[in-house]
Scaffold this active site. Structure first.
Site, PDB file in Angstrom:
ATOM      1  N   ASP A  73      45.001  51.343   1.823  1.00 14.68           N
ATOM      2  CA  ASP A  73      43.553  51.380   1.724  1.00 14.68           C
ATOM      3  C   ASP A  73      43.126  52.827   2.063  1.00 14.68           C
ATOM      4  OD1 ASP A  73      40.798  50.402   1.940  1.00 14.68           O
ATOM      5  OD2 ASP A  73      41.079  50.684   4.096  1.00 14.68           O
ATOM      6  N   ASP A  75      39.276  54.136   3.175  1.00  7.71           N
ATOM      7  CA  ASP A  75      38.285  54.293   4.239  1.00  7.71           C
ATOM      8  C   ASP A  75      38.704  53.554   5.500  1.00  7.71           C
ATOM      9  OD1 ASP A  75      36.217  55.859   2.921  1.00  7.71           O
ATOM     10  OD2 ASP A  75      35.900  54.107   1.653  1.00  7.71           O
ATOM     11  N   GLU A 120      30.927  41.937   6.835  1.00  7.85           N
ATOM     12  CA  GLU A 120      32.286  42.300   6.374  1.00  7.85           C
ATOM     13  C   GLU A 120      33.313  42.087   7.485  1.00  7.85           C
ATOM     14  OE1 GLU A 120      32.939  46.453   5.370  1.00  7.85           O
ATOM     15  OE2 GLU A 120      34.995  46.037   4.808  1.00  7.85           O
ATOM     16  N   SER A 188      41.245  51.559  -3.065  1.00  8.59           N
ATOM     17  CA  SER A 188      40.023  51.677  -2.269  1.00  8.59           C
ATOM     18  C   SER A 188      38.798  51.061  -2.919  1.00  8.59           C
ATOM     19  CB  SER A 188      39.748  53.154  -1.998  1.00  8.59           C
ATOM     20  OG  SER A 188      38.476  53.324  -1.428  1.00  8.59           O
ATOM     21  N   LYS A 237      40.421  42.706  -3.797  1.00  5.58           N
ATOM     22  CA  LYS A 237      41.512  43.626  -4.117  1.00  5.58           C
ATOM     23  C   LYS A 237      42.675  42.918  -4.814  1.00  5.58           C
ATOM     24  CE  LYS A 237      40.391  47.409  -1.026  1.00  5.58           C
ATOM     25  NZ  LYS A 237      40.873  48.388  -0.043  1.00  5.58           N
ATOM     26  N   ASP A 262      42.795  48.285   6.927  1.00  7.75           N
ATOM     27  CA  ASP A 262      42.006  48.041   8.145  1.00  7.75           C
ATOM     28  C   ASP A 262      41.176  46.768   8.014  1.00  7.75           C
ATOM     29  OD1 ASP A 262      40.054  49.461   6.311  1.00  7.75           O
ATOM     30  OD2 ASP A 262      38.747  49.031   8.005  1.00  7.75           O
TER      31      ASP A 262
HETATM   32  P1  TMP Z   1      37.989  50.970   1.473  1.00 12.23           P
HETATM   33  O1  TMP Z   1      38.434  49.849   0.592  1.00 12.23           O
HETATM   34  O2  TMP Z   1      38.564  52.301   1.065  1.00 12.23           O
HETATM   35  O3  TMP Z   1      38.192  50.706   2.930  1.00 12.23           O
HETATM   36  O4  TMP Z   1      36.390  51.146   1.269  1.00 12.23           O
HETATM   37  C1  TMP Z   1      35.495  50.156   1.588  1.00 12.23           C
HETATM   38  C2  TMP Z   1      34.705  50.424   2.844  1.00 12.23           C
HETATM   39  O5  TMP Z   1      33.490  51.096   2.496  1.00 12.23           O
HETATM   40  C3  TMP Z   1      34.292  49.127   3.500  1.00 12.23           C
HETATM   41  O6  TMP Z   1      34.930  48.946   4.737  1.00 12.23           O
HETATM   42  C4  TMP Z   1      32.802  49.249   3.698  1.00 12.23           C
HETATM   43  C5  TMP Z   1      32.476  50.657   3.376  1.00 12.23           C
HETATM   44  N1  TMP Z   1      31.146  50.841   2.742  1.00 12.23           N
HETATM   45  C6  TMP Z   1      30.274  51.760   3.339  1.00 12.23           C
HETATM   46  O7  TMP Z   1      30.602  52.365   4.364  1.00 12.23           O
HETATM   47  N2  TMP Z   1      29.061  51.960   2.764  1.00 12.23           N
HETATM   48  C7  TMP Z   1      28.647  51.309   1.631  1.00 12.23           C
HETATM   49  O8  TMP Z   1      27.535  51.526   1.160  1.00 12.23           O
HETATM   50  C8  TMP Z   1      29.566  50.369   1.031  1.00 12.23           C
HETATM   51  C9  TMP Z   1      29.163  49.620  -0.201  1.00 12.23           C
HETATM   52  C10 TMP Z   1      30.811  50.189   1.620  1.00 12.23           C
HETATM   53 MG    MG Z   2      39.066  50.297   4.708  1.00 10.17          MG
END
Ligand code: TMP
Ligand code: MG
Length: 327
Positions: A73, A75, A120, A188, A237, A262
């Site tokens: 992943d 973020d 979430e 991601s 996913k 995460d």
């Molecule tokens: P990831 O799959 O790379 O972890 O990315 C998703 C993450 O992005 C998720 O944990 C929530 C975050 N997110 C924000 O921080 N701001 C937003 O506006 C959105 C839609 C998701």
């Molecule tokens: Mg993440």
């Protein structure tokens, strides 16, 4: 929370009646936690079944780097959750700059984050319950971003000026995988264009890196007009894995998977790997630690509690990719 005390160590090695093969097995087992991967003894590391983790790591090491792929992943997995007490921006939040969006959009995106992020990560709700709400969140945010007519040529500057930050040890992680020719799939639900810019600016966008994410679609003048393809959010996913990852040629014939995430939704990122043999999952538990600890321990093989580094994944990788001849 060390698994073996020094007294055990003494006992095993010096009692003469222990049959030699038993001693050998115990010695290897002991070595893995104590010397080969001392990082696994860090107090931030939690494991439901340490022996299964060790068996899996051994099996992956025997199969070698040629049979391995890494699926991660982005973020809050490859990037830090917080730095010096401040939250590190996700790829969506990097877009929150006057270079790209206006004040009203910032306000609305933050309101949405405050509404949907607690959902979430809520351990009391099932993934099924969260799914439509995540679609709602992502859809609303993407619509807001499209209204802002974001300019492609300003993305690099926005990333440069942001406080985006990969986890400590990221360079060793990316460079080692490239050296060993192990493919890295970054999967991601963030914004692909921003993600690429982050790894590019950190000089780790190597040829073995493959990305599945939400990519922006720009018109001929370089203005955002839509997002490409099927929306990816944290809880779909599996679909992306089956439709996109399964078709990636570079990942084929590699039945062993190291998976990093995460969110519990990240656990489905390897669902597209055909005939997998060994999957080792590492979960970063960044937030709401006490409330989610049990759930994470029951879901990931290794849980890293409030660990902003890549130390454990790097140590596991170093071991798995170490040549059998050197053992
Ligand atoms: P990831 O799959 O790379 O972890 O990315 C998703 C993450 O992005 C998720 O944990 C929530 C975050 N997110 C924000 O921080 N701001 C937003 O506006 C959105 C839609 C998701
Ligand atoms: Mg993440």
């Amino acid at each position: 929370m060390s698994f073996h005390s020094n007294i055990d160590y003494f006992y095993v090695y010096y009692i003469p009646w222990i049959y030699t093969p038993v001693r050998t097995v115990l010695a290897i087992w002991h070595q893995l936690t104590k010397t080969e991967i001392p990082e696994l003894a860090k107090c931030s590391v939690l494991m439901r079944e340490r022996s299964r983790v060790e068996e899996t790591i051994h099996a992956m090491q025997r199969a070698g780097a040629g049979n391995l792929q890494v699926i991660s992943d982005f973020d809050m997995t490859l990037t830090k959750f917080a730095h010096n007490g401040k939250r590190v921006p996700t790829t969506h939040n990097i877009l929150d700059t006057r270079l790209l969006i206006n004040e009203d959009c910032t306000k609305k995106m933050r309101e949405l984050l405050n509404t949907y992020y607690p959902i979430e990560i809520d351990p009391g709700r099932s993934a099924e319950e969260k799914l439509p709400l995540m679609v709602e969140w992502w859809t609303k945010v993407h619509e807001l971003l499209i209204q802002q007519r974001i300019r492609k040529d300003r993305l690099a500057q926005a990333v440069k000026e942001s406080s985006a930050m990969l986890r400590d040890g990221y360079k060793v992680f990316f460079d080692h995988l490239e050296e060993q020719q192990v493919p890295l799939l970054i999967f991601s639900a963030g914004v692909g264009d921003v993600l690429e810019e982050v790894i590019q600016q950190n000089n780790v966008f190597h040829p073995n890196v493959h990305i599945i994410s939400n990519y922006m679609d720009f018109d001929q003048t370089g203005v955002l007009r839509a997002f490409k393809g099927q929306l990816i959010h944290t809880f779909n996913k599996r679909e992306g894995a089956l439709t996109h990852a399964a078709g990636l040629r570079e990942l084929q014939g590699r039945p062993n998977v190291l998976l990093l995430g995460d969110s519990l939704g990240d656990l489905t990122m390897a669902d597209g790997v055909p005939e997998h043999q060994n999957i080792l999952t590492i979960g970063f538990l960044n937030d709401q630690v006490e409330e989610r600890k049990e759930l994470y321990i029951n879901s990931f093989d290794i849980v890293l509690v409030k660990d902003e580094t890549m130390d454990v994944p790097n140590a596991v990788l170093r071991y798995i990719t170490s040549s059998r001849d050197n053992k």
